[in-house]
Design an enzyme around this catalytic site. Sequence first.
Site, PDB file in Angstrom:
ATOM      1  N   HIS A 197     -21.488 -40.340 -39.717  1.00  0.00           N
ATOM      2  CA  HIS A 197     -20.633 -40.800 -38.617  1.00  0.00           C
ATOM      3  C   HIS A 197     -20.092 -42.182 -38.950  1.00  0.00           C
ATOM      4  O   HIS A 197     -20.850 -43.129 -39.153  1.00  0.00           O
ATOM      5  CB  HIS A 197     -21.439 -40.829 -37.309  1.00  0.00           C
ATOM      6  N   HIS A 332     -28.674 -42.517 -39.041  1.00  0.00           N
ATOM      7  CA  HIS A 332     -27.656 -42.658 -37.992  1.00  0.00           C
ATOM      8  C   HIS A 332     -27.961 -43.919 -37.190  1.00  0.00           C
ATOM      9  O   HIS A 332     -29.009 -44.534 -37.335  1.00  0.00           O
ATOM     10  CB  HIS A 332     -27.700 -41.457 -37.039  1.00  0.00           C
ATOM     11  N   GLU A 405     -32.433 -42.551 -36.078  1.00  0.00           N
ATOM     12  CA  GLU A 405     -31.434 -43.277 -35.298  1.00  0.00           C
ATOM     13  C   GLU A 405     -31.884 -44.731 -35.302  1.00  0.00           C
ATOM     14  O   GLU A 405     -32.896 -45.080 -34.705  1.00  0.00           O
ATOM     15  CB  GLU A 405     -31.359 -42.743 -33.863  1.00  0.00           C
TER      16      GLU A 405
HETATM   17  O1  0X9 Z   1     -25.378 -36.258 -32.330  1.00  0.00           O
HETATM   18  C1  0X9 Z   1     -25.755 -36.543 -33.464  1.00  0.00           C
HETATM   19  O2  0X9 Z   1     -25.298 -36.072 -34.484  1.00  0.00           O
HETATM   20  C2  0X9 Z   1     -26.880 -37.574 -33.601  1.00  0.00           C
HETATM   21  N1  0X9 Z   1     -26.668 -38.693 -32.748  1.00  0.00           N
HETATM   22  S1  0X9 Z   1     -25.473 -39.746 -33.079  1.00  0.00           S
HETATM   23  O3  0X9 Z   1     -25.371 -40.693 -31.986  1.00  0.00           O
HETATM   24  N2  0X9 Z   1     -25.861 -40.587 -34.368  1.00  0.00           N
HETATM   25  O4  0X9 Z   1     -24.286 -39.026 -33.327  1.00  0.00           O
HETATM   26  C3  0X9 Z   1     -28.161 -36.957 -33.158  1.00  0.00           C
HETATM   27  C4  0X9 Z   1     -28.489 -35.678 -33.810  1.00  0.00           C
HETATM   28  C5  0X9 Z   1     -29.789 -35.177 -33.289  1.00  0.00           C
HETATM   29  N3  0X9 Z   1     -30.017 -33.818 -33.658  1.00  0.00           N
HETATM   30  C6  0X9 Z   1     -30.417 -33.496 -34.883  1.00  0.00           C
HETATM   31  N4  0X9 Z   1     -30.703 -34.420 -35.742  1.00  0.00           N
HETATM   32  N5  0X9 Z   1     -30.557 -32.247 -35.145  1.00  0.00           N
HETATM   33 ZN    ZN Z   2     -24.688 -40.298 -35.990  1.00  0.00          ZN
END
Ligand code: 0X9
Ligand code: ZN
Length: 638
Positions: A197, A332, A405
């Site tokens: 991202h 992330h 995260e």
């Molecule tokens: O939505 C996402 O891709 C992630 N959060 S973000 O704010 N960085 O975009 C979280 C993904 C959580 N789910 C998995 N890792 N499967």
């Molecule tokens: Zn992300």
Amino acid sequence: MGDAPPQGGSELDAASVPIERLELPVRRHSLVAGLAAGALLVSLLATAADAQQPSPDPASQPEQGLDYQQYTVVGPQTREQRTEVARTGAAIDEENETGLVVTATKREARAIARLGYQVEPFSPVTTEVLPPGFAGYHDFAEMNAVVNQVVADHPAIAQKRVIGQSFQGRDIVAVRISDNVATEEGEPEVLFTHSQHAREILTVEMAIHLMNLFTDNYGSDAHITQLVNSRVIWILPNLNPDGTEFDKTSTGFRSWRKNRQPNSGSSAVGTDLNRNWAYNWGCCGGSSTSPSSETYRGAGPESAPEVRVVSDFVRSRVIGGQQRITANIDFHTFGQLILWPYGYTFSDTAPGLDATDRQAFATLGQQMAQTNGYTPEQASDLYITDGTIDDWLWGVQRIFSYTFEMFPTSSSPGFYPGDQFITQETTRNTNAVLLLLDYADCIYRIINVSCGGGNPPTTVFSDNFEAANGWTTNASGTDTATTGLWQRGDPAATSSGGTALQLGTTTSGTNDLVTAAAAGASAGEGDVDGGVTSIRSPAITLPTTGTLSLSTQWYLAHLNNATNADFFRVSVVSGTTTTTVFQQLGAASNRAGAWGTANANLTPFAGQTIRILIEAADAAGGSLVEAGVDDLKITQQT
Ligand code: 0X9
Ligand code: ZN
Ligand code: CA
């Protein structure tokens, strides 16, 4: 290699495009340059684009397939001019001071040129610098400069490999770090992926921290040297370079998430890379079919060239029928979480993920979280997602994949913490990364399950503290604590205001090591006071071979009068060197006593005669601190 459209001048023969330059009144289009950072700009751009671009006539839509590419169009500045460009069927990807970036077929490009604009194949060079307050971050060019420097400085252990290109043709880079880096030695491999991202800019800094960590400390830090020698570390610092470059302006950020791939039949740009992976793609309401959505899953699994390139790379690590990569962290921001699969279902177990797998995922996730203070949980505890990298890496490749995260926890500062946070928030994850690497030879080892093939672990040393086996309190004579000294004994329970402090339980038998076994007249009596108390094991001679692991049951308890000067610590003493292998610092909050498992990698001490040193400290004065240890053992896996 990916499916990025060809770049450069070959596709569009300049001579075939009649370029009669129409002299347009050039009015500076200042939408991009004139606005401050953040999501505001994105929503304005999106609104402007939605309102101004008619849906292209279906007859003139680009054919499916890859015969379209990106062009810069110099000249268009007004909405009327952009509209006439859009009517050719080309997709407008970007507006800037000089004009547009469009995605078009050759026919559409010629039509745009006939409107009188200068049309050239787009070459992805960005001139923007980072905004004020963010200079410490690395844009794509600066990140590549770091990679080039790291491999130039450490050619024996670091290699750069370009594994493919982004949609706009930027390199997707992998850095390989290992001893004998050019040789396939069959070592367990660990993959670190960053910046799916675009706006999650701290994750590129995390990659840079890791590159420097493993190369700069090689040869001087025993643990890192042992890991570089026995693992292959892959760092992919930016999976979404087009997004990163689009996100950045000289005055602020656009809060851009997706890649920069146009979508057929829509003016909305971009696929959410973390919804485009080829496992249960689009299965479960965890992604969107709408190109304008932030979680648009793309036209099909791996339709984003960036996802295709990285998937191909991961598949290329299957050697002799065996996937060499055993573990992954996908970085992330933000939320300070450690997540494990699956994201597509709320169920703890599901096809391909049984109770043992789950136990290993959760145990390692929790132990990593103990080192950085993040919250460990299954990915779907956040929300249901499908087509994410971790579900694919586990579900298809059986790679233990975690999503981190990173900092912060809330939308201020959200995706854009000032550069003063970089060092603190990247080094924060060092020990979690080292723990993952420690277990990369067999993640199941963390729950005492063998990975087969090898021999069962053999016990090198163990003590359940039911008998006196030569542990010595204050062996060095330098302890400063005056009460609550470590001893072997039958512990009495203490508590304060409902918070359990010293535990009356053990994890075996009646005895443990505890900071004064007696309860005292009140909770504040018999706890650690005045400084550090230590207890040291008898000498242990470690074998010269295999993976050596220490595991122990432990707890630290304190009340909210504690500080981070207070601690529980496990160290290895070898000769005159003391190395901390596990540590829990205090904090100004109530921490109830609860038995947990601490693990440490002792392989760097192979062949040495060591002693285990256990310490607890009330170092700031006046805090209520209690600690205990039971069932300590050292094993060898060959
Ligand atoms: O939505 C996402 O891709 C992630 N959060 S973000 O704010 N960085 O975009 C979280 C993904 C959580 N789910 C998995 N890792 N499967
Ligand atoms: Zn992300
Ligand atoms: Ca015991």
